[in-house]
Scaffold this motif. Structure first.
Motif, PDB file in Angstrom:
ATOM      1  N   PHE A  14       0.783  -1.112  -0.106  1.00 41.01           N
ATOM      2  CA  PHE A  14      -0.057   0.117   0.079  1.00 41.01           C
ATOM      3  C   PHE A  14       0.822   1.275  -0.223  1.00 41.01           C
ATOM      4  O   PHE A  14       2.045   0.985   0.430  1.00 41.01           O
ATOM      5  N   HIS A  15       0.219   2.356  -0.250  1.00 40.45           N
ATOM      6  CA  HIS A  15       1.018   3.536  -0.354  1.00 40.45           C
ATOM      7  C   HIS A  15       0.432   4.780   0.392  1.00 40.45           C
ATOM      8  O   HIS A  15      -0.548   5.292  -0.247  1.00 40.45           O
ATOM      9  N   PRO A  16       0.888   4.954   1.519  1.00 45.70           N
ATOM     10  CA  PRO A  16      -0.164   5.891   2.492  1.00 45.70           C
ATOM     11  C   PRO A  16      -0.458   7.149   2.160  1.00 45.70           C
ATOM     12  O   PRO A  16      -1.296   7.907   2.653  1.00 45.70           O
ATOM     13  N   LEU A  17       0.609   7.705   1.292  1.00 41.73           N
ATOM     14  CA  LEU A  17       0.355   8.990   1.013  1.00 41.73           C
ATOM     15  C   LEU A  17      -0.441   9.715  -0.008  1.00 41.73           C
ATOM     16  O   LEU A  17      -0.593  10.534  -0.449  1.00 41.73           O
ATOM     17  N   LEU A  18      -0.964   8.456  -0.890  1.00 39.94           N
ATOM     18  CA  LEU A  18      -1.755   8.551  -1.837  1.00 39.94           C
ATOM     19  C   LEU A  18      -3.014   9.107  -1.333  1.00 39.94           C
ATOM     20  O   LEU A  18      -3.718   8.950  -0.552  1.00 39.94           O
ATOM     21  N   LYS A  19      -3.664  10.181  -2.261  1.00 36.24           N
ATOM     22  CA  LYS A  19      -4.971  10.945  -1.586  1.00 36.24           C
ATOM     23  C   LYS A  19      -6.102   9.904  -1.467  1.00 36.24           C
ATOM     24  O   LYS A  19      -7.001  10.059  -0.809  1.00 36.24           O
ATOM     25  N   ASP A  20      -6.100   8.906  -2.213  1.00 36.61           N
ATOM     26  CA  ASP A  20      -7.338   7.918  -2.367  1.00 36.61           C
ATOM     27  C   ASP A  20      -6.619   6.789  -1.309  1.00 36.61           C
ATOM     28  O   ASP A  20      -7.563   5.695  -1.471  1.00 36.61           O
ATOM     29  N   PHE A  21      -5.932   6.935  -0.535  1.00 42.57           N
ATOM     30  CA  PHE A  21      -5.622   5.728   0.465  1.00 42.57           C
ATOM     31  C   PHE A  21      -6.671   5.559   1.560  1.00 42.57           C
ATOM     32  O   PHE A  21      -6.822   6.757   2.043  1.00 42.57           O
ATOM     33  N   LYS A  22      -7.333   4.388   1.711  1.00 40.68           N
ATOM     34  CA  LYS A  22      -7.860   4.333   2.864  1.00 40.68           C
ATOM     35  C   LYS A  22      -7.284   3.171   3.861  1.00 40.68           C
ATOM     36  O   LYS A  22      -6.964   1.898   3.593  1.00 40.68           O
ATOM     37  N   ALA A  23      -7.127   3.740   5.196  1.00 45.33           N
ATOM     38  CA  ALA A  23      -6.452   2.672   6.111  1.00 45.33           C
ATOM     39  C   ALA A  23      -7.306   1.469   6.214  1.00 45.33           C
ATOM     40  O   ALA A  23      -8.709   1.786   6.367  1.00 45.33           O
TER      41      ALA A  23
END
Lengths: 162, 372
Positions: free
Chosen positions: A153-162
């Motif tokens: 996963f790539h956490p700083l993507l704006k569409d990232f959902k934890a």
């Protein structure tokens, strides 16, 4: 002094194309070199280059004795683009901070590695790959650095959902 | 009893230093390929205490993010919060009263001395000398008490505000700081006699672990690591910020490039910080500690802002990409030890393991600051 010579050297990359348009705040700007007010922005030169001009631009700075400060990314999701930002500075009293930025399409974020020029780019590029999924073509060891070794996963993507 | 492992003469083995190892002062792992006592190749593995501070920067307002900055480097936290408030003030165009800037400089320098003191103790302990740590902690305790009295915290300070300070310093603080300076000068002499002149100490550091100026440039090393390699670079002088131009102080630079040079730079820096504190207390102007005109909810103009400060470990940078909202669109923290540690893998090749551990100590690592 170094400011002018660096500006000219970077400007030469855009020979043939017109002068850089003074970008409207916030709107996507064209490639080119801008000078920024150091007092309000904290850096002097701001160059946006195409991904294939990146190595040439970084080589100019390397030969002029700049050191690498950091590399990072920004996810411009509305424009469907990703930006990679390279910071350079000097061990010098003739202060000159240079920002090189390049934009790539969000669905195919690939830029060439500069770790062949600056060995210290290695970790910064791995970190940017961790956070944004931006691929650095030619990087010797593009595996997670700060994230777990099996992170997908790539956490700083704006569409990232934890 | 099993027989000892037999290796072929050219056979190497892998040694894991860390993630839990006293020499790494935190959760850092270095995977070393060893040929006997010599390092063939080393790979640093980071991320054991990664907390994604940069994502928190996007989720919180600028003011809510302030406490995060003191959780990066727990030994010299004030320098980092200083960088953040300066970045916001630069972008939002907030004028800070002079008294506030003076107090900021005094407290940052006190914090720098505290950080260097702890590094000094821990570094000598890495090399096998235990008692200097006790002396160093005793001196550092005075600073922590002073800072606790004005900031309310011993390590994770959240003292600076956009446009000024949380509260003013009182006479007790000024008195304590005045008394501390001669005491610390005496201690520095004691450390020089106790440690710097020690022949075992010198043999462990002199000529060991050379880091060339060119290597510093390629990796972006800053702070005492760069200054130990003959690079005269300190953000306080090269890109003056705050009230540092008002002070008369020197930047110690050593050209030997070895571990001893990095040690000497930090020891000399403590004296220079004391000079700044002394002048700061002398010149401390009266007046307000908070800007009068300051928006309650800070929103930055659209744009991309950068601020660098000199922390105890080197040049700390903060980049804020703003889309005009009350929190950052992107917030990047450029931490100095991240770049300083990066050159370790290349520099330690062919080194004896004990020299490499001394070298690692001379880089002054704080792992939470590297992993962020």
């Amino acid at each position: 002094m170094i400011l002018e010579t660096t500006q000219q050297a970077l400007q030469a990359l855009f020979a043939g194309s017109g002068p850089a348009d003074a970008a409207e705040a916030g709107s996507p700007r064209g490639n080119g070199v801008l000078t920024r007010d150091y007092k309000t922005h904290g850096y002097h030169l701001d160059a946006q280059v195409a991904p294939d001009q990146l190595l040439a631009a970084v080589t100019i700075l390397d030969q002029a004795g700049f050191f690498i400060e950091s590399i990072t990314g920004v996810d411009w999701i509305k424009e469907n683009q990703m930006e990679v930002i390279y910071d350079f500075s000097r061990y010098d009293f003739d202060t000159c901070r240079v920002v090189i930025r390049t934009r790539v399409p969000r669905d195919q974020p690939v830029v060439p590695t500069i770790s062949t020029i600056y060995a210290g780019a290695n970790w910064h590029e791995r970190e940017t790959h961790d956070f944004f999924g931006i691929k650095f073509a030619g990087h010797p060891h593009l595996v997670p650095l700060l994230l777990p070794e099996d992170a997908d996963f790539h956490p700083l993507l704006k569409d990232f959902k934890a | 009893m099993s027989a000892p492992i037999q290796l072929r003469p050219d056979e190497t083995f892998i040694l894991n230093v860390g993630p839990q190892h006293p020499a790494t002062h935190g959760v850092l792992r270095v995977k070393m390929e060893m040929d006997g006592e010599y390092i063939v190749k080393s790979e640093t593995v980071l991320g054991y205490i990664h907390r994604m501070h940069e994502k928190m920067g996007e989720n919180r307002t600028y003011a809510q993010y302030l406490p995060n900055l003191s959780r990066l480097d727990y030994l010299g936290a004030l320098g980092y919060t200083h960088g953040h408030v300066l970045a916001i003030e630069r972008a939002a165009g907030i004028e800070v009263p002079e008294r506030a800037e003076y107090i900021r400089a005094i407290t940052v320098e006190l914090n720098r001395v505290a950080s260097h003191l702890f590094w000094f103790g821990a570094f000598v302990m890495d090399l096998g000398g235990f008692s200097p740590l006790m002396y160093a902690i005793q001196d550092r305790e005075h600073i922590l008490d002073m800072l606790e009295a004005v900031t309310g915290a011993r390590l994770t300070y959240c003292y600076y505000r956009f446009g000024g300070l949380y509260n003013d310093v009182d006479d007790d603080f000024i008195e304590a700081a005045r008394r501390f300076i001669p005491r610390m000068r005496k201690s520095l002499k004691k450390y020089a006699a106790l440690v710097t002149g020690n022949i075992i100490f010198q043999k462990r550091l002199e000529g060991i672990a050379p880091v060339s100026a060119e290597m510093c440039r390629k990796y972006g090393a800053t702070g005492p690591v760069a200054r130990g390699s003959g690079i005269n670079f300190d953000v306080r002088k090269n890109e003056p910020y705050s009230v540092y131009p008002e002070f008369d102080f020197d930047i110690p630079v050593y050209h030997e490039c070895d571990s001893m040079a990095r040690y000497k730079v930090r020891m000399d820096e403590m004296e220079q910080s004391l000079r700044i504190i002394e002048q700061g207390l002398e010149k401390l102007p009266a007046g307000p500690i908070m800007a009068e005109k300051k928006p309650k909810n800070i929103k930055l103009p659209v744009g991309d802002f950068y601020q660098a400060v000199e922390t105890a470990r080197g040049s700390f940078g903060i980049r804020i990409v703003s889309d005009g909202d009350k929190n950052a669109y992107r917030l990047k923290l450029r931490s100095p030890t991240y770049s300083n540690m990066h050159l370790f893998d290349e520099a330690c090749e062919g080194m004896l393991i004990m020299d490499a551990l001394a070298f690692m100590g001379s880089l002054d690592l704080v792992i939470p600051e590297m992993d962020r």
